[in-house]
Design a protein around this motif. Sequence first.
Motif, PDB file in Angstrom:
ATOM      1  N   GLU A  43      39.894  45.664  38.327  1.00  6.37           N
ATOM      2  CA  GLU A  43      38.818  45.124  39.142  1.00  6.37           C
ATOM      3  C   GLU A  43      37.853  46.255  39.501  1.00  6.37           C
ATOM      4  N   GLU A  62      35.370  46.473  41.553  1.00  8.85           N
ATOM      5  CA  GLU A  62      35.031  46.643  42.960  1.00  8.85           C
ATOM      6  C   GLU A  62      36.127  47.371  43.734  1.00  8.85           C
ATOM      7  N   ARG A  82      33.959  38.751  27.996  1.00  5.40           N
ATOM      8  CA  ARG A  82      33.220  39.019  29.234  1.00  5.40           C
ATOM      9  C   ARG A  82      31.720  38.926  29.023  1.00  5.40           C
ATOM     10  N   ARG A 132      29.408  36.422  30.955  1.00  3.72           N
ATOM     11  CA  ARG A 132      28.204  36.820  31.674  1.00  3.72           C
ATOM     12  C   ARG A 132      26.991  36.034  31.196  1.00  3.72           C
ATOM     13  N   GLU A 137      27.243  32.705  32.751  1.00  5.67           N
ATOM     14  CA  GLU A 137      26.861  32.797  34.160  1.00  5.67           C
ATOM     15  C   GLU A 137      25.355  32.933  34.305  1.00  5.67           C
ATOM     16  N   ASN A 192      35.462  40.166  49.572  1.00  6.95           N
ATOM     17  CA  ASN A 192      36.373  39.597  48.573  1.00  6.95           C
ATOM     18  C   ASN A 192      37.814  39.513  49.074  1.00  6.95           C
ATOM     19  N   THR A 214      30.878  38.701  42.535  1.00  4.55           N
ATOM     20  CA  THR A 214      30.365  39.897  41.886  1.00  4.55           C
ATOM     21  C   THR A 214      28.937  40.160  42.341  1.00  4.55           C
ATOM     22  N   GLU A 215      28.417  41.312  41.914  1.00  3.37           N
ATOM     23  CA  GLU A 215      27.030  41.625  42.223  1.00  3.37           C
ATOM     24  C   GLU A 215      26.080  40.637  41.557  1.00  3.37           C
ATOM     25  N   GLU A 216      26.518  40.073  40.408  1.00  2.00           N
ATOM     26  CA  GLU A 216      25.687  39.056  39.757  1.00  2.00           C
ATOM     27  C   GLU A 216      25.561  37.822  40.649  1.00  2.00           C
ATOM     28  N   ASP A 217      26.666  37.460  41.318  1.00  2.00           N
ATOM     29  CA  ASP A 217      26.602  36.347  42.272  1.00  2.00           C
ATOM     30  C   ASP A 217      25.610  36.660  43.391  1.00  2.00           C
TER      31      ASP A 217
END
Length: 611
Positions: free
Chosen positions: A76, A78, A194, A198, A201, A294, A338-341
């Motif tokens: 992970e 993060e 992945r 992505r 997403e 998280n 995630t940062e994308e979220d």
Amino acid sequence: MAVGREPVGERVLAHAPLHARRPARSTEELLREQETLRAFVESISSELDLEPLLGRILRHACELIGADDGAIGLVEPETGVVQTRAIYRMPDEELDALYPPGVGLAGQVLASGRPILLDRYADLEAPGRRYHGENAVLGFPISVRERMIGFIGIGRCPAPTPEDGPRRRPFDASDVETLGIFARHAGIAIDNARRYQRELERRESMALLTRVGQIITTELDLDEILQNAADAIHEVLGYPNVAIPTLEPGEPPVLAIAHVGGSYKSLLPRVYRQPVTQGIMGAAATERRAILVNDVESDPRWVHTPGSQGIRAELAIPIVIGDAVVGVLNVEGGDPFTEEDVESLKVVAGQLAVAIVNARLHKQARDLAVLAERQRLARDLHDSVTQLLFGTVMIAESLANAWKRDKDEGERRTERMLELARAALGEMRALLAELKPADATPPPPSDGGPQFGAALLRDGGLASALAEAIPNFGGPNVTLAFHAEGYEAQEHGLERALFRVAQEAVSNALRHARPSRVEVRLGRSGDDVFLSVLDDGTGMPEGLAERCRDPEQGGHGLRNMRERLAEYGGLLVITAGPSGGTCVRALAPARPAADGDDGAGGMAQQAGGTP
């Protein structure tokens, strides 16, 4: 594998000495192994869904190497720990287990970045809570571009079996080499999965942004915008819980949670209010920044929603308009965000801010339109029905004395009072008709009484309407005269405004100046049309002339006249009459009616003389 804390030390095996433990293999075994590896590569290359891919990799590895069980985990980014994502013949509690560096077999591989081969798992000095200490274990890092992204670990029980004889052998160098091949191909497959995830997403985010954009452009009701947005975020991105609370004033301010998506719809059937000083949502609103947690159970700010289950992560993003926070976009779920979220939902929060601004502006415009319509109706009631009722009252007050003096005069005044009452009724019906929708039942036809106001304007234009209506403005003992010289029909709206100004000016003269004569003139003056009302009454009291020149001064009637003329670029001038009394003059830029339209739907007419 089981949790254990052990310095890496000599148990970390480099590739160099492994050949010493590698047994010779027959050609048949090598061919069978190569065929199995080929089938494995083909199998994983067609799988782009990450979870099934991890399970397939692990199963193939265990079957090829002859392992009894195994686990595969991903690092992970993060938190920097390994989380188990797939298991093979291991206890269910091993799934989703977390291993920091140095803890358990996964943590040892994470700390060293190299494979680890042990004849006994107990050599890790692990407590053996999840795994048998006598099993041989082999752990290998999964790397992409020299960066460790995951871990694969397998185990073998030494217990006797019919196939392997009294005791099964531990893992050796050939197993390390084979698992290394698996790990290299697995790294490529995981990286591709992945990337694919992505991309999905990204597409989902674009689909959400498009949908929210459609909501914003098609909806103007704020409640519908926020509720539809909450549903879209849940349906498109799959967040289990979605809430879009708005900020309400108070000490302290309160987050009102009325628009929710997902399981919140059943958990929060009514509006739920939470002080802005509480919760992760409150922190996002107070600090005006996105807050991502998280591991909510370790955060003291977290407020558990009664009835919600499986929530591990929360993401709260403030909705900001200018310098003010007006709400929060909040999502919860069982998987880490995630940062994308964060970036995707920041864009959505920005869109919601625009939607809130537009909805509020629309409401303000609607409220202003309602207010303007109310003011227009108030002016019409004041300038038409009120004036007619005033004339009726004046006649009624003089009726008894007139009847005593002359029966015929009493009858004439009674008939006149009846005409004014009918005219007031007609005006009221016309105003009520304007309030009805376009497809509503039309107003009932005239009962034969005299036409007045709107009906006269519609049928004959301003000059004819004033010629017909001027006698109805006054009471007994007052001469009313009307002249229309050189006047040309104007747009209906302008003629309506001038008609109402004439009503109000004549009424004011009769009520306040006690005149014996009132003269109304209508005509053209250069590029303007004008209307003047001149009386021979007592004139304006001291100071009234000055107040009348001030646009902010005057009563309701004066404001009505100014507002009506201002809508057409006109102005109102009130002065003393040349021989006493008062002169009210209205001027407005001419707006000639279009061909075939006299401004009222009928033929243009002119009138002159004294009625």
